[in-house]
Design a protein around this motif. Structure first.
Motif, PDB file in Angstrom:
ATOM      1  N   UNK A   1       0.885  -1.199  -0.127  1.00 43.03           N
ATOM      2  CA  UNK A   1      -0.053   0.058  -0.007  1.00 43.03           C
ATOM      3  C   UNK A   1       0.869   1.423  -0.108  1.00 43.03           C
ATOM      4  N   UNK A   2       1.889   1.347   0.824  1.00 40.57           N
ATOM      5  CA  UNK A   2       2.708   2.410   0.854  1.00 40.57           C
ATOM      6  C   UNK A   2       3.348   2.811  -0.551  1.00 40.57           C
ATOM      7  N   UNK A   3       3.864   1.691  -1.118  1.00 40.80           N
ATOM      8  CA  UNK A   3       4.302   1.870  -2.492  1.00 40.80           C
ATOM      9  C   UNK A   3       3.411   2.283  -3.695  1.00 40.80           C
ATOM     10  N   UNK A   4       2.286   1.647  -3.505  1.00 38.17           N
ATOM     11  CA  UNK A   4       1.164   1.861  -4.661  1.00 38.17           C
ATOM     12  C   UNK A   4       0.795   3.265  -4.186  1.00 38.17           C
ATOM     13  N   UNK A   5       0.362   3.621  -3.224  1.00 39.77           N
ATOM     14  CA  UNK A   5       0.032   5.046  -3.021  1.00 39.77           C
ATOM     15  C   UNK A   5       0.926   5.887  -3.007  1.00 39.77           C
ATOM     16  N   UNK A   6       2.250   5.970  -2.558  1.00 39.11           N
ATOM     17  CA  UNK A   6       2.983   6.994  -2.856  1.00 39.11           C
ATOM     18  C   UNK A   6       3.368   7.056  -4.327  1.00 39.11           C
TER      19      UNK A   6
ATOM     20  N   UNK B   1      10.284   0.146 -10.151  1.00 37.92           N
ATOM     21  CA  UNK B   1       8.866  -0.237 -10.548  1.00 37.92           C
ATOM     22  C   UNK B   1       8.215  -0.045  -9.333  1.00 37.92           C
ATOM     23  N   UNK B   2       7.913   0.755  -8.450  1.00 33.23           N
ATOM     24  CA  UNK B   2       7.229   0.718  -7.283  1.00 33.23           C
ATOM     25  C   UNK B   2       5.839   0.364  -7.215  1.00 33.23           C
ATOM     26  N   UNK B   3       5.237   0.781  -8.235  1.00 31.66           N
ATOM     27  CA  UNK B   3       3.721   0.497  -8.511  1.00 31.66           C
ATOM     28  C   UNK B   3       3.497  -0.894  -8.778  1.00 31.66           C
ATOM     29  N   UNK B   4       4.296  -1.809  -9.572  1.00 35.49           N
ATOM     30  CA  UNK B   4       4.372  -2.984  -9.923  1.00 35.49           C
ATOM     31  C   UNK B   4       4.686  -3.771  -8.582  1.00 35.49           C
ATOM     32  N   UNK B   5       5.640  -3.332  -7.919  1.00 36.50           N
ATOM     33  CA  UNK B   5       6.110  -4.192  -6.755  1.00 36.50           C
ATOM     34  C   UNK B   5       5.063  -4.182  -5.594  1.00 36.50           C
ATOM     35  N   UNK B   6       4.699  -2.838  -5.337  1.00 38.58           N
ATOM     36  CA  UNK B   6       3.493  -2.572  -4.510  1.00 38.58           C
ATOM     37  C   UNK B   6       2.149  -3.338  -4.558  1.00 38.58           C
TER      38      UNK B   6
ATOM     39  N   UNK C   1       2.771  -7.033  -3.986  1.00 43.67           N
ATOM     40  CA  UNK C   1       2.647  -7.334  -2.596  1.00 43.67           C
ATOM     41  C   UNK C   1       1.253  -7.176  -2.111  1.00 43.67           C
ATOM     42  N   UNK C   2       0.616  -6.315  -2.644  1.00 44.71           N
ATOM     43  CA  UNK C   2      -0.907  -6.291  -2.213  1.00 44.71           C
ATOM     44  C   UNK C   2      -1.472  -7.444  -2.509  1.00 44.71           C
ATOM     45  N   UNK C   3      -1.642  -7.973  -3.771  1.00 45.39           N
ATOM     46  CA  UNK C   3      -2.204  -9.159  -4.196  1.00 45.39           C
ATOM     47  C   UNK C   3      -1.686 -10.390  -3.556  1.00 45.39           C
TER      48      UNK C   3
END
Length: 149
Positions: free
Chosen positions: A94-99, A133-138, A141-143
């Motif tokens: 969530x931190x990586x996706x939201x940021x 690629x923080x959105x992909x890694x985030x 991690x979320x899924x």
């Protein structure tokens, strides 16, 4: 592996719906996003690239919610340790996706480049200063966190 597969019921209707939405979503958004640069028809239909991109982005987000809820219904490990690991992965993801979303903005996140909406410079602030690629890694991690939970 057999033990892990014992947690999944492939005949369960929510599982089938999850598999279908997981397959459909990337196919849909890639087809529509690639349609724009070739024809400019989505931008023409909405009057300009920004509303077309935002509509596609909103549709993608709604499809992701549908995909996620279908994938999580009726599937559970019922294990407190697994639940805590899943929560930790959700937190980090969530931190990586939201940021990433805040750094890129809506059109930067939702295929704006296909609509000709580009940033003036490469984003190098957090989380891009930590990961390429923080959105992909985030998202991964979320899924994974949801799946473990």
């Amino acid at each position: 592996m057999t033990r892990l597969l014992g947690y999944v019921d492939p005949s369960e209707p929510h599982f089938v719906a999850a598999v279908l939405t997981i397959a459909f979503n990337p196919l849909f958004w890639n087809v529509v996003a690639r349609w724009e640069p070739k024809t400019r028809e989505p931008s023409g239909a909405f009057g300009s690239p920004a509303p077309a991109c935002c509509t596609l982005g909103g549709t993608i987000l709604l499809l992701n919610v549908l995909r996620s809820t279908q994938a999580m219904l009726s599937q559970s490990l019922d294990n407190p340790s697994a639940y805590r690991v899943g929560l930790a992965l959700l937190g980090v993801g969530g931190v990586f996706v939201l940021s990433s979303f805040l750094a890129l903005g809506f059109t930067g996140t939702c295929l704006g480049d296909y609509f000709g909406i580009l940033k003036e410079a490469r984003v190098t602030t957090f989380p891009f200063s930590v990961l390429d690629n923080p959105m992909y890694w985030g998202s991964t991690a979320d899924y994974l966190g949801w799946a473990i939970m």
